[in-house]
Design a protein around this motif. Structure first.
Motif, PDB file in Angstrom:
ATOM      1  N   PRO A 100     -47.208  -3.015  29.742  1.00 58.92           N
ATOM      2  CA  PRO A 100     -47.511  -3.486  30.886  1.00 58.92           C
ATOM      3  C   PRO A 100     -48.443  -2.644  31.278  1.00 58.92           C
ATOM      4  O   PRO A 100     -48.752  -1.459  30.811  1.00 58.92           O
ATOM      5  N   ILE A 101     -49.353  -2.919  32.659  1.00 59.86           N
ATOM      6  CA  ILE A 101     -50.407  -1.913  33.232  1.00 59.86           C
ATOM      7  C   ILE A 101     -49.602  -0.899  33.743  1.00 59.86           C
ATOM      8  O   ILE A 101     -48.572  -0.868  33.980  1.00 59.86           O
ATOM      9  N   GLN A 102     -50.377   0.186  34.251  1.00 63.61           N
ATOM     10  CA  GLN A 102     -50.042   1.430  34.664  1.00 63.61           C
ATOM     11  C   GLN A 102     -48.620   2.041  34.231  1.00 63.61           C
ATOM     12  O   GLN A 102     -47.863   2.613  34.826  1.00 63.61           O
ATOM     13  N   MET A 103     -48.761   2.049  32.773  1.00 65.76           N
ATOM     14  CA  MET A 103     -47.942   2.808  31.952  1.00 65.76           C
ATOM     15  C   MET A 103     -48.486   3.598  30.742  1.00 65.76           C
ATOM     16  O   MET A 103     -49.329   2.856  30.039  1.00 65.76           O
ATOM     17  N   ASP A 104     -48.471   4.526  30.607  1.00 62.15           N
ATOM     18  CA  ASP A 104     -49.163   5.479  29.585  1.00 62.15           C
ATOM     19  C   ASP A 104     -48.332   5.073  28.342  1.00 62.15           C
ATOM     20  O   ASP A 104     -47.224   4.737  28.295  1.00 62.15           O
ATOM     21  N   THR A 105     -49.063   5.054  27.211  1.00 56.62           N
ATOM     22  CA  THR A 105     -48.508   4.900  25.638  1.00 56.62           C
ATOM     23  C   THR A 105     -47.442   5.818  25.402  1.00 56.62           C
ATOM     24  O   THR A 105     -46.540   5.720  24.958  1.00 56.62           O
ATOM     25  N   HIS A 106     -47.750   7.206  25.600  1.00 58.93           N
ATOM     26  CA  HIS A 106     -47.084   8.253  25.209  1.00 58.93           C
ATOM     27  C   HIS A 106     -47.064   9.469  26.121  1.00 58.93           C
ATOM     28  O   HIS A 106     -48.063   9.649  26.966  1.00 58.93           O
ATOM     29  N   PRO A 107     -46.229  10.337  26.235  1.00 57.26           N
ATOM     30  CA  PRO A 107     -46.086  11.245  26.962  1.00 57.26           C
ATOM     31  C   PRO A 107     -47.294  12.511  26.924  1.00 57.26           C
ATOM     32  O   PRO A 107     -47.565  12.843  25.549  1.00 57.26           O
ATOM     33  N   SER A 108     -47.650  12.910  27.899  1.00 58.59           N
ATOM     34  CA  SER A 108     -48.566  14.080  27.834  1.00 58.59           C
ATOM     35  C   SER A 108     -48.082  15.409  27.978  1.00 58.59           C
ATOM     36  O   SER A 108     -48.730  16.637  27.591  1.00 58.59           O
ATOM     37  N   SER A 109     -46.742  15.643  28.385  1.00 60.16           N
ATOM     38  CA  SER A 109     -45.965  16.681  28.255  1.00 60.16           C
ATOM     39  C   SER A 109     -44.637  16.296  28.149  1.00 60.16           C
ATOM     40  O   SER A 109     -44.225  15.238  28.261  1.00 60.16           O
ATOM     41  N   ASN A 110     -43.642  17.322  27.950  1.00 62.13           N
ATOM     42  CA  ASN A 110     -42.282  16.988  27.681  1.00 62.13           C
ATOM     43  C   ASN A 110     -41.661  16.661  29.082  1.00 62.13           C
ATOM     44  O   ASN A 110     -40.745  16.056  29.124  1.00 62.13           O
ATOM     45  N   THR A 113     -41.625  11.483  31.307  1.00 61.08           N
ATOM     46  CA  THR A 113     -40.438  10.437  30.750  1.00 61.08           C
ATOM     47  C   THR A 113     -40.638   9.168  30.971  1.00 61.08           C
ATOM     48  O   THR A 113     -39.711   8.295  30.650  1.00 61.08           O
ATOM     49  N   ASN A 114     -41.606   8.633  31.746  1.00 64.07           N
ATOM     50  CA  ASN A 114     -41.751   7.128  32.070  1.00 64.07           C
ATOM     51  C   ASN A 114     -42.892   6.557  31.235  1.00 64.07           C
ATOM     52  O   ASN A 114     -43.405   5.373  31.732  1.00 64.07           O
ATOM     53  N   THR A 115     -43.000   6.880  30.014  1.00 63.13           N
ATOM     54  CA  THR A 115     -44.119   6.284  28.999  1.00 63.13           C
ATOM     55  C   THR A 115     -43.377   5.305  28.300  1.00 63.13           C
ATOM     56  O   THR A 115     -42.222   5.165  28.176  1.00 63.13           O
ATOM     57  N   LEU A 116     -44.217   4.285  27.513  1.00 61.21           N
ATOM     58  CA  LEU A 116     -43.710   3.359  26.871  1.00 61.21           C
ATOM     59  C   LEU A 116     -43.073   3.951  25.314  1.00 61.21           C
ATOM     60  O   LEU A 116     -41.804   3.553  25.093  1.00 61.21           O
ATOM     61  N   THR A 117     -43.400   5.164  25.051  1.00 59.04           N
ATOM     62  CA  THR A 117     -42.803   5.834  23.868  1.00 59.04           C
ATOM     63  C   THR A 117     -41.396   6.266  24.168  1.00 59.04           C
ATOM     64  O   THR A 117     -40.363   6.251  23.484  1.00 59.04           O
ATOM     65  N   ASN A 118     -41.063   6.610  25.590  1.00 58.56           N
ATOM     66  CA  ASN A 118     -39.909   7.056  25.947  1.00 58.56           C
ATOM     67  C   ASN A 118     -38.983   5.821  25.979  1.00 58.56           C
ATOM     68  O   ASN A 118     -37.945   5.815  25.514  1.00 58.56           O
ATOM     69  N   GLY A 119     -39.594   4.713  26.361  1.00 60.80           N
ATOM     70  CA  GLY A 119     -38.601   3.665  26.280  1.00 60.80           C
ATOM     71  C   GLY A 119     -38.190   2.995  24.927  1.00 60.80           C
ATOM     72  O   GLY A 119     -37.150   2.745  24.594  1.00 60.80           O
ATOM     73  N   VAL A 120     -39.415   3.391  24.042  1.00 59.59           N
ATOM     74  CA  VAL A 120     -38.844   3.012  22.499  1.00 59.59           C
ATOM     75  C   VAL A 120     -37.787   3.835  21.879  1.00 59.59           C
ATOM     76  O   VAL A 120     -37.047   3.432  21.093  1.00 59.59           O
ATOM     77  N   ALA A 121     -37.970   5.316  22.336  1.00 61.28           N
ATOM     78  CA  ALA A 121     -37.043   6.437  21.919  1.00 61.28           C
ATOM     79  C   ALA A 121     -35.617   5.745  22.113  1.00 61.28           C
ATOM     80  O   ALA A 121     -34.712   5.695  21.426  1.00 61.28           O
ATOM     81  N   ALA A 122     -35.527   5.361  23.560  1.00 58.80           N
ATOM     82  CA  ALA A 122     -34.218   4.776  23.900  1.00 58.80           C
ATOM     83  C   ALA A 122     -33.824   3.618  23.148  1.00 58.80           C
ATOM     84  O   ALA A 122     -32.641   3.315  22.662  1.00 58.80           O
ATOM     85  N   TYR A 123     -34.663   2.757  23.041  1.00 57.34           N
ATOM     86  CA  TYR A 123     -34.499   1.336  22.316  1.00 57.34           C
ATOM     87  C   TYR A 123     -33.890   1.500  20.835  1.00 57.34           C
ATOM     88  O   TYR A 123     -33.140   0.977  20.265  1.00 57.34           O
ATOM     89  N   PHE A 124     -34.665   2.721  20.213  1.00 60.99           N
ATOM     90  CA  PHE A 124     -34.108   3.086  18.847  1.00 60.99           C
ATOM     91  C   PHE A 124     -32.796   3.688  19.057  1.00 60.99           C
ATOM     92  O   PHE A 124     -32.085   3.389  17.874  1.00 60.99           O
ATOM     93  N   GLN A 125     -32.440   4.456  19.814  1.00 57.50           N
ATOM     94  CA  GLN A 125     -31.103   4.801  19.792  1.00 57.50           C
ATOM     95  C   GLN A 125     -30.192   3.934  19.962  1.00 57.50           C
ATOM     96  O   GLN A 125     -29.064   3.932  19.345  1.00 57.50           O
ATOM     97  N   GLN A 126     -30.299   2.926  20.770  1.00 59.14           N
ATOM     98  CA  GLN A 126     -29.414   1.765  21.007  1.00 59.14           C
ATOM     99  C   GLN A 126     -29.071   1.315  19.568  1.00 59.14           C
ATOM    100  O   GLN A 126     -28.233   0.486  19.394  1.00 59.14           O
ATOM    101  N   GLN A 127     -30.369   1.285  19.011  1.00 60.13           N
ATOM    102  CA  GLN A 127     -30.070   0.472  17.524  1.00 60.13           C
ATOM    103  C   GLN A 127     -29.321   1.433  16.361  1.00 60.13           C
ATOM    104  O   GLN A 127     -29.692   1.162  15.251  1.00 60.13           O
ATOM    105  N   ASP A 128     -28.973   2.602  16.900  1.00 59.18           N
ATOM    106  CA  ASP A 128     -28.616   3.821  16.094  1.00 59.18           C
ATOM    107  C   ASP A 128     -29.692   4.022  14.900  1.00 59.18           C
ATOM    108  O   ASP A 128     -29.251   4.752  13.746  1.00 59.18           O
ATOM    109  N   LEU A 129     -30.770   4.090  15.248  1.00 62.09           N
ATOM    110  CA  LEU A 129     -31.932   4.678  14.604  1.00 62.09           C
ATOM    111  C   LEU A 129     -32.734   5.721  15.087  1.00 62.09           C
ATOM    112  O   LEU A 129     -33.054   5.837  16.170  1.00 62.09           O
ATOM    113  N   HIS A 130     -32.230   6.939  14.652  1.00 62.95           N
ATOM    114  CA  HIS A 130     -32.757   8.232  14.893  1.00 62.95           C
ATOM    115  C   HIS A 130     -33.790   8.761  14.604  1.00 62.95           C
ATOM    116  O   HIS A 130     -33.780   9.757  13.601  1.00 62.95           O
TER     117      HIS A 130
END
Length: 309
Positions: A100-110, A113-130
């Motif tokens: 979506p618009i108004q969302m960074d692709t990846h974090p610029s700092s630790n 936590t509201n970037t697409l990559t943060n969301g993908v990290a959670a999605y992978f975790q749900q798949q037991d993909l570490h």
């Protein structure tokens, strides 16, 4: 070709094409594994044949099963965040999302936590993909559309090479100010940093080679706007935005490059399609990303008829 996921390994059954080839030849030719990664796989014994570690000079036989260790858990610092993802395509190796618009692709700092990559990290975790989520390319915060992630380091290396070799085709649509008279064209103008602005780019003879192809899809004389379909032969930062501004037709809403601000809206740019020959399965993949930006609403019928084929 059929690949099976077995825990942290993927397995492929050898076909006639690879009969009598050595394990090393198979890995180089079938997988096109980069030299550095190939060395790592040899040293860490991440390749087996029929579930046994063998010498890489071993000749393969038809119906042998070759296993590659690819899903080894990785430590990473990407914070997981529960973000609703619009999944366009997924298989055991890659994930394509509609950003979506108004969302960074990846974090610029630790702390971010509201970037697409943060969301993908959670999605992978749900798949037991570490494993660490890795984007093969990126989109600006205010650009929506198709974006490609990989699920493990080997897939990342292979798709990065695919992108470097220009075998991943990305198609965009944009709304620009003014009426473009020429139906089709190519903008070839090198792009470099603007020394007067920390984030802006500009056309510069000393910059990096950049080439953009455009195709006019609709001329809206009432709004004095043109709907344009674009494809990139290179992937420079802000390339479409810089090139269209250079052409005299900045993107609607793109105030950084001369566009007029639209209240409550961002720049009218959407990555509408991504196509490639899969680096691992060899299948042709073509994914389209539906357009949700309201700036494109008056042109949805044109987009569906001429672009979302």
């Amino acid at each position: 070709m059929t690949l099976i996921k077995k825990g942290e390994w993927i397995e492929e059954t050898i076909r006639q094409k690879w009969k009598d080839k050595t394990v090393e030849h198979y890995l180089k030719e079938r997988w096109n594994i980069p030299r550095k990664t190939l060395h790592l796989y040899r040293m860490e014994k991440k390749v087996m044949v029929n579930e046994e570690v063998v010498r890489w000079t071993t000749h393969l036989q038809e119906k042998d099963n070759v296993q590659l260790h690819v899903y080894e858990p990785e430590h990473h610092n990407v914070v997981t965040s529960s973000i609703e993802l619009d999944v366009l395509y997924e298989d055991p190796h890659i994930l394509i999302l509609n950003k979506p618009i108004q969302m960074d692709t990846h974090p610029s700092s630790n702390e971010q936590t509201n970037t697409l990559t943060n969301g993908v990290a959670a999605y992978f975790q749900q798949q037991d993909l570490h494993t660490q989520p890795r984007h093969v390319h990126r989109l600006d915060k205010d650009t929506s559309g198709a974006i490609l992630y990989t699920k493990y380091p080997l897939a990342s290396a292979l798709f990065d090479q695919l992108l470097a070799d220009r075998h991943i085709k990305r198609t965009y649509i944009a709304l620009v100010h003014g009426i473009i008279r020429q139906d089709k064209g190519t903008i070839q103008a090198s792009i470099g940093r603007d020394r007067h602005h920390p984030t802006r780019r500009r056309v510069s003879p000393s910059g990096q080679h950049a080439l953009t192809n455009y195709h006019v899809r609709f001329r809206d004389t009432k709004r004095n706007q043109t709907l344009v379909e674009l494809s990139l032969d290179t992937g420079r930062t802000h390339q479409i935005r810089v090139h269209m501004s250079h052409l005299g037709h900045p993107l609607v809403g793109d105030t950084l490059y001369g566009g007029h601000a639209i209240k409550g809206q961002q720049q009218a740019l959407h990555a509408v399609r991504i196509t490639f020959k899969h680096a691992i399965t060899d299948k042709e993949v073509a994914v389209t990303a539906p357009v949700s930006q309201s700036l494109f609403d008056p042109y949805q019928s044109v987009i569906k008829r001429h672009i979302l084929l």
